[in-house]
Each structure stands twice: as C-alpha cells, then as structure tokens.
Design a protein around this motif. Structure first.
Motif, PDB file in Angstrom:
ATOM      1  N   PRO A  71       0.273  25.095  30.402  1.00 36.78           N
ATOM      2  CA  PRO A  71       1.155  24.179  29.666  1.00 36.78           C
ATOM      3  C   PRO A  71       0.407  23.498  28.522  1.00 36.78           C
ATOM      4  O   PRO A  71      -0.810  23.279  28.595  1.00 36.78           O
ATOM      5  CB  PRO A  71       1.581  23.161  30.733  1.00 36.78           C
ATOM      6  N   PHE A  72       1.144  23.154  27.499  1.00 39.87           N
ATOM      7  CA  PHE A  72       0.556  22.566  26.292  1.00 39.87           C
ATOM      8  C   PHE A  72      -0.235  21.304  26.620  1.00 39.87           C
ATOM      9  O   PHE A  72      -1.355  21.112  26.126  1.00 39.87           O
ATOM     10  CB  PHE A  72       1.666  22.252  25.289  1.00 39.87           C
ATOM     11  N   GLN A  73       0.317  20.443  27.504  1.00 38.30           N
ATOM     12  CA  GLN A  73      -0.381  19.198  27.836  1.00 38.30           C
ATOM     13  C   GLN A  73      -1.683  19.472  28.578  1.00 38.30           C
ATOM     14  O   GLN A  73      -2.673  18.747  28.413  1.00 38.30           O
ATOM     15  CB  GLN A  73       0.529  18.295  28.674  1.00 38.30           C
ATOM     16  N   THR A  74      -1.699  20.507  29.383  1.00 37.14           N
ATOM     17  CA  THR A  74      -2.938  20.872  30.075  1.00 37.14           C
ATOM     18  C   THR A  74      -3.988  21.330  29.082  1.00 37.14           C
ATOM     19  O   THR A  74      -5.169  20.967  29.179  1.00 37.14           O
ATOM     20  CB  THR A  74      -2.670  21.988  31.105  1.00 37.14           C
ATOM     21  N   ILE A  75      -3.565  22.124  28.119  1.00 37.70           N
ATOM     22  CA  ILE A  75      -4.499  22.600  27.088  1.00 37.70           C
ATOM     23  C   ILE A  75      -5.089  21.423  26.330  1.00 37.70           C
ATOM     24  O   ILE A  75      -6.305  21.359  26.100  1.00 37.70           O
ATOM     25  CB  ILE A  75      -3.780  23.560  26.122  1.00 37.70           C
ATOM     26  N   LEU A  76      -4.243  20.474  25.953  1.00 39.47           N
ATOM     27  CA  LEU A  76      -4.735  19.302  25.216  1.00 39.47           C
ATOM     28  C   LEU A  76      -5.728  18.512  26.048  1.00 39.47           C
ATOM     29  O   LEU A  76      -6.759  18.049  25.544  1.00 39.47           O
ATOM     30  CB  LEU A  76      -3.562  18.404  24.808  1.00 39.47           C
TER      31      LEU A  76
END
Length: 873
Positions: A71-76
């Motif tokens: 997920p995008f938030q995990t990547i960030l």
C-alpha cells in the motif's frame, strides 16, 4: 499493527494485487545509521554492534525497490525510515547448498531472540553474547543503551536460499544459509539478513518487517488483511476432547453441553480424525479405523478428499429428534484411557527389547492383546449406535446442515488438515491425477540441536506422499471446494514446515514453498472467503515471508499440554507458564503478519483460570478443548470469557510483553514476572503472570522443570507499562494523555488511581498465578465537575472490553453502551441523581468512601446484548 478498521478493510481486494511503481519522492538526505568499516558494524555512532566482522561480509543500505504491491502509505512509511536499516551479505569461494558465515561477534550486550525448538515451533531466549544464541534463531534484538536504542538482526530469504542465525565460539554470530536441495547452489549473497535500529523496541519490529514487506514483496502485513470471522468468537475444538475418535455424535454432544451450560460456541474446529486416511499396504480406498491417540495416524496418507466412514455413516435427521441422547459423553475419555494403557504396554515391551534384548515376553503380549480386544469392542458398539434410517441424505454435508439447524448460534465449522493433505501426504495409488510421490523426509542440519519430536520421527519413518508442485493449486482447490460444498467454512492447517525437508527434486525449500503457498492462497480466496484459515505448526521465517499474503491468523505457541508427556508430575503446572512465554514473545514478530492465536485450553484444568486470563486479553479468538461429560466444563469460568451469544470482548490489538519484560527470563531466573499489555477501545490492560519453574535446557535440547524456580516472585505495575502509542485506534490526545487513570485489580476487585508521575504498584504472585489490571482514563464532566470512569462488567476478565461507547452530554450526564450481562462498575466522584438501563431507572449502589458505582445489567437479546446506560448528575 492491528488490522485496518472495517470500513477501510472492506475496500481491500482479497485477491493478490499487482505491483505498482514506487512513487519517486524527493530523497531525504539522511546518512544511513549503520556503518561497517575496519571490521566493526556500528549503529548511530554506538559502540560496536558487531566486532571482528569478516572481510567477506558486506553492508548495503536499504533502498526501496522499483516496484511493489505494498500500500502507498506503507511505502511512504518505509521510505521515511530507510536510513535506519540495511542488508548484510557475504561471498564464499565456492558454491554450496548449505553455507555458514560469521556476521561478527558481540559480548556483554543484552539480547532477546526467538529460535526454533522444534521443526514447527519457536520460543524466546535471552543472553548477552553471540555464543548464547540458540540454533535456528529467527531474529535477535540487541539492547543498545549508549544510544538509547535497539537493533534487530533478521535472517531472511534471498533467491532460493533461506537463512537462520546460530551461535558461534567466542561471541560470534553465525548465519546459516540453505536451499534444501543439493541441486541448488550459490556462493554470493547481497541481502541475506536485515539490520534495523530504532529507539522504541515495538516500532523497531514494525519498521523492520514493513521494510522487508516492501523489499521482498512476498508477504503482506497484518494491517493489509482482513481477519477471519472467528477472531472475536468463542469456540470449541475437538482435539483434546476426543483426539482421533471424533465423530458426529461427539461433536453434537459437545456443542449441546456448552449450550446447556449457557454459552453456545460460535465456531467448532473438527480436528484430526475426520479424514479418509490409510497406511501403505492397506487396501486402497479403505479407511484406517479405530485410531485414538496422536501419533498413531502420523504414518498414514490421504486417499480421498471426502470424509471418513464415521462421518459418511451419518444419516440425515439422526440427532435432530433425540439430540444424540444415545451417546455416552464419557466414552471418548474411556477409549482414550484404554488406548493409553495399550500404548504404555507397547512402550514397556519395546524398552525391554531395546535394553535387554528380551523378545519372549508372554505376559506383556497377553496384556497388549487384551487391551486391543477391549478397545476394538468399544469401537464396534459405537459404530452401530451411529447408524439410523436415512431420512434426508447422509455424510458431512448432511451433518453440518443438521448441526446448524439444531444450534442456531453456530456459524463457523472448520476442519483440520495437514499442509500436504494428511501427516504423510497423499497415497500415490489414489488421487492419481495429483501425481504424488513418496519422498524421503530429510531434516535440515540446522535442526540437529532441536527437541526430539514424535511427529518428526514418524514422518521420517514413512516419508511424505508429496503432490507434484505443478498440481498444488489443483490439490488445494479440489480439497477446499469439496469442503465448502458440504458446509465447512474454513480450515486449521497443520504441519506447515514439512516442505523444507522434501524439496530435493523441486528447486529447494524456498521454490517448493512458493509454489505450494501460491496454490493455497488461490484456494483460500476462492473457497474460504480469503480469510478462514488458521495456520499451525508454522513458526519458521519461511512461512511468514512466503505464506502470509492471504493468511491472517496463526498459532503463536506450542500446543496446550495439560500434562508433561515425559512424565514430570509438575509439568501440569510449569507447562502452562511455558505456553505464556511462547505466545507473548512470538507475537512481537508474528503479529506483524498474522493475528496471534494463543490456542485452546481446557476449562477444568488445574491452571484453567491462568490460561483464561491470558486468552481474555490476547486479542485473538477464545476456544476450548474440553472433554465431554459432567464435570468437564467450568461454566463459571467460561462466562468470564464469553458472552451468552458466543462472542467475546476482544481487545483491539494483540498482547505483547511490556518493555521491562523484554530482556528478562520469566521462566527460571527466580525473579521476573511476565507482564503483557493490550488495548481496549476505552482503556488498556496489563496481565501479570508468574511463569517461573521451567525452561529450555541448551545442553539437553529440551524443556524441563526447574523445581527450585517454582516460587513466588515480585514486581511492579505502572500505567507507563502500557505502550499507549502502539494503540492502532488512539489519536494523539490519547497517546499523550497525562491525567489520572482508574486502575481495577481483577483478583482483589480494588480500585485506585494512577498517572504518569505516580509510584509503581508493587505486586507478588504465587507460582502459576496471575492478576489483571485494567486502566481507564478518568473523564471530567464539564459543568458538574464530576470525575467518572467506567470499568464495564467486572464479572468478565476483560471488563473494559465490554464498554462499547461513551458519550458525555450536556456537561452533567454520560451515556455508556455496554455489552453483556452482569455487574457493572464505574468510579464516580459523586452519586448520580438518576441511573437508567435503557429507558428504565435502575437502583445503583454508590460507595462514598471509594467512589464505586455498581448495579446489575441484564442481557438484552433485541439489541445483541448491548444496553444503554445513562447517568445524570
């Protein structure tokens, strides 16, 4: 991190997502915290983390891969912490399928680790030197006080190789890397272990496994997945109740006994004993019969996906009228006792043959014959009693239909199976389309120092009937689609780690596991809602790195052992503390990927209350394995765990050891209490357990009792023992809350107040005892100035978990939704003018001296057991 809330989780597709391009953000110019130079690995300019690092070892800073399905938030989040971690690698002169290399050495530095003590199970270990590590260590956390931080070293998977840590001489940490096949060799690795540093041990594990999730892209974090429907339910498992003798009458009677006692299970696990299995040499298609004890079935193989004769013989409507009243609930226990007598006689004979070479033992032969005849007679009578006129179908489908028709509260029906089908896989001469083949079971040298295990010995004896990897998806889909068609809603899958020992001809253990787990994942999505699988006997890093794209719950402890199988009479006590240690510390890493399941227990056990308290705050499902018959259930205890409707007041996270328990040995240091914490929607809870009295023996490679440690121990409890920032549902105001908490002591029913500046509470626990401490923030009503804190129903172990909602209205009243039936308690600095339960005024008791406010709350069926309480001041 706990699962996403329901509104967000429902938007996540359970089918595997495709990789996305990682967003290119402006890099943050932060120097990596680790530095490897001149044979020393440092973190944030610390003293050496590892010294005497060999020249062939490399360090590579973490870098986000070009694509991932995270997920995008995990990547960030991972990118923001990229400077905190990196990878270790090494190069050897010649390729091999099994390589060992030193990572360097450390001494005089406290560590916490987890190692595999059996092929399937892992547990915690502490020490101060690399030489103190145990074989097959899955990860190690080092305490680095000079920089007020912690460092994790996590062996991982690279290519077709899997790694583990091992002890070396003179403080050296060894990394062992293996493929599991002599045909798969390598000499160079760039990222075979990951290191990470953080000033918070809980964030350390979350950040490290988040980085590995993005880097490896072969598993998913718990926060990405939905949980199975059983997670907040009360259930019953048939294993300890009847072992392999399980049949329709046993299950029916078991569920009925719980219903009669006032708590009907919401789910049932039909454990080992329902499958169609047979032994090599048996007539194909004919079931093995009259099996009783675990171990007897461990050389058998699956010959059909359908249920065995015991269940095929069930006739529709058989029990609906009679409620299986013909069945003697004590019979399973009687059969188990008789089978135990028989096996003990066989063991005695084998011992005499082994030690004295004596083969002519007529008395023992006669005894074994007698026990066998008596056992067969018990089964013959039982089979006859199960057959009746066919009214409306037969078999498992009809049985699950009738079971649900009779017990309206029952939702989930799970069945057991091994990863390879049965304990020894599939019979090649049956189910021929799966192209199975009996493969030798070759145990990894890394397990040489593990505990002797009957299951491993029996599997080695017969080998595994391994379904060809190209047929893995067909294998699982065929089995699971049949089960789903006959009313089964999920599966408890055991014996996961068998694949590591049968991979010689299939590209090694990593590649074989990938193929099998891919097939299992696809079958889960198609047949079991993508969620309804409990993983067991799976506590190896391979499983977590390769099998958890879909699986979201799994066991974090060894089996519940009600007594010591090796004969120590004190084992009935010390094995229970051992179970607490397994579950608590394993949750630190397993909880990153799966919801921890603390396993079943028996409510009539001498340590049942001890187990029940831990399950109440574990954050997972609560299920029992009670025997049948009068006296086998402690319903007073059960009703402290589960509501009338079969749900449980589950904590919103998973229980973890408190910070001051992390580097301790609560099993045999004679001084430490195990403390675990968790969260409720409106507070927190700490469980304190005296686990002293047993532990791992590195010399004997087994767990044993330490009688001199079975003693009372003392410790402290403080509100700061709860890591409030780990609460997945807390906002900033709750994390930094510095006001007063109401504290409720479960055992004494005392209340007191505590805040961050208060002195710690001193406690002493007797051997095999516990206490629970519930913490609730004190609310001050605006205009009235009344201080108020609701504890919920104190007849429940997790009392604060019964509180569903709190709302302050108008400055002088408070509304509380509470679920359940029983004694509600709150603190109130003054007596309320009016108390209401629903729209009816209630007579409440208020103690001016203590501020305790209490009254009885009934179960309200129309609202699912939830009552609206109103307090006006």
């Amino acid at each position: 991190m706990a699962p996403l809330n329901e509104s967000l989780a429902t938007t996540i597709d359970v089918i595997e997502t495709k990789p996305i391009a990682v967003p290119k953000l402006k890099p943050r110019l932060q120097e990596n915290c680790f530095n490897l130079s001149e044979g020393i690995l440092r973190a944030k300019h610390s003293s050496p983390i590892l010294s005497d690092v060999p020249q062939n070892l490399t360090f590579t800073p973490f870098a986000t891969p070009s694509s991932t399905d995270a997920p995008f938030q995990t990547i960030l989040r991972v990118q923001a912490n990229a400077h905190k971690g990196g990878f270790l690698g090494f190069t050897k002169d010649s390729p091999s399928d099994l390589l060992t290399n030193s990572l360097g050495r450390f001494e005089d530095r406290e560590f916490l680790s987890v190692f595999r003590f059996k092929m399937w199970w892992s547990t915690a270990w502490v020490g101060k030197s690399g030489s103190d590590l145990q074989a097959e260590t899955q990860w190690v956390m080092l305490k680095v006080p000079e920089i007020d931080s912690y460092v994790a070293i996590i062996p991982i998977i690279e290519g077709s190789f899997r790694a583990a840590l091992n002890p070396g001489e003179n403080g050296n940490v060894l990394i062992s890397v293996e493929s599991g096949s002599t045909q798969v060799k390598e000499s160079s690795f760039k990222a075979i272990a990951y290191v990470h540093v953080c000033d918070n041990p809980y964030n350390l594990m979350r950040e490290a496994f988040s980085a590995l999730r993005v880097h490896m892209n072969t598993f998913k974090l718990l926060e990405e997945k939905r949980l199975p429907t059983i997670v907040d339910k009360f259930g019953w498992c048939t294993w300890d109740a009847c072992y392999l003798t399980v049949d329709p009458a046993t299950i029916w009677t078991g569920v009925k006994e719980f219903e009669d006692g006032g708590v009907c299970p919401k789910f049932v696990i039909i454990d080992d004993g329902w499958q169609s299995i047979s032994f090599d040499g048996d007539e194909p298609g004919k079931d093995a019969e009259n099996l009783v004890l675990g171990g007897e079935q461990m050389t058998a193989r699956l010959h059909s996906f359908k249920e065995c004769k015991k269940f095929r013989n069930y006739k529709g409507g058989s029990f609906l009228a009679s409620d299986a009243s013909h069945f003697d609930p004590h019979k399973p226990k009687m059969i188990i006792y008789k089978a135990t007598e028989r096996i003990q006689a066989i063991i005695e004979k084998q011992k005499l043959i082994r030690e004295f070479g004596e083969h002519d033992l007529p008395e023992l032969d006669e005894k074994i014959k007698k026990f066998s005849e008596e056992l067969n007679a018990m089964f013959d009578g039982e089979q006859e009693s199960l057959v009746s006129e066919d009214v409306s179908g037969s078999g498992m489908e009809t049985f699950t239909r009738d079971l649900r028709s009779r017990f309206k509260n029952l939702d989930g029906i799970y069945v057991w199976h091994a990863l390879c089908g049965a304990w020894n896989g599939v019979r090649p001469e049956t189910l021929t389309h799966l192209e199975s083949k009996v493969v030798p079971f070759d145990i990894s040298p890394g397990l040489d120092a593990s505990m002797t295990d009957l299951a491993v010995d029996r599997i080695v004896e017969a080998g595994i009937g391994l379904v060809h990897p190209s047929k893995a998806h067909e294998f699982y889909d065929s089995m699971h689609s049949y089960l789903a068609s006959v009313g089964v809603t999920g599966a408890k899958i055991d014996v996961f780690q068998t694949l590591e020992s049968v991979a010689e001809e299939h590209g090694g253990r990593v590649e074989l596991a990938k193929t099998y787990y891919d097939g299992l994942t696809k079958s889960m999505v198609k047949n079991f809602n993508g969620t309804e699988i409990i993983a067991s006997m799976q506590q190896c890093n391979e499983f977590f790195f390769l099998a958890t794209k879909q699986i979201s719950i799994g066991r974090v402890g060894d089996d519940f052992w009600w007594q010591d199988p090796h004969g120590d009479p004190q084992g009935v006590y010390w094995l229970q503390g051992l179970h607490m240690i397994h579950c608590s510390y394993n949750s630190l890493w397993m909880g990153q990927m799966i919801q921890p399941d603390w396993d079943m227990f028996q409510s009539d056990h001498v340590c049942a209350e001890y187990h029940a308290a831990s399950r109440a705050i574990s954050g997972g499902p609560v299920y029992l394995s009670d025997h049948l018959g009068e006296g086998s259930h402690n319903f007073e205890l059960i009703k402290k765990l589960a509501f009338f409707d079969g749900t449980v007041p589950r904590c919103i996270h998973y229980a973890l050891p408190t910070r001051d328990s992390l580097f301790k040995n609560p099993l045999f240091d004679k001084e430490s209490i195990l403390k675990i914490f968790n969260f409720n929607k409106f507070g927190g809870v700490i469980g304190a357990f005296n686990c002293q009295g047993a532990g791992w023996s590195p010399k004997e490679h087994r767990f044993k009792g330490y009688k001199e440690c079975y003693m009372s121990v003392s410790g402290t409890i403080h509100v700061s023992d709860i890591e409030w920032d780990q609460n997945p549902e807390a906002d900033l105001s709750e994390v930094i809350y510095s006001g007063d908490y109401l504290v409720y002591k479960n055992q004494s029913e005392e209340i007191l107040f505590m805040n961050s500046k208060s002195d710690a509470m001193e406690i002493t626990l007797k051997p095999s005892s516990f206490d629970l401490f519930s913490f609730v923030p004190v609310t001050e009503l605006g205009s009235s100035g009344v201080r108020f804190a609701p504890l919920g129903l104190i007849n429940m172990f997790n009392c604060v978990g019964t509180v569903q909602e709190i709302e302050v209205t108008g400055g002088n009243s408070i509304l509380i939704d509470v679920k359940g039936e029983g004694s509600f308690m709150a603190y109130s600095s003054s007596a309320p003018e009016k108390c209401y339960v629903g729209d009816k005024e209630a007579e409440c008791k208020w103690e001016e001296e203590t501020g305790k406010l209490s009254f009885y709350v009934p179960w309200v069926e129309e609202s699912g057991g939830i009552s609206r309480l109103t307090f006006a001041f």
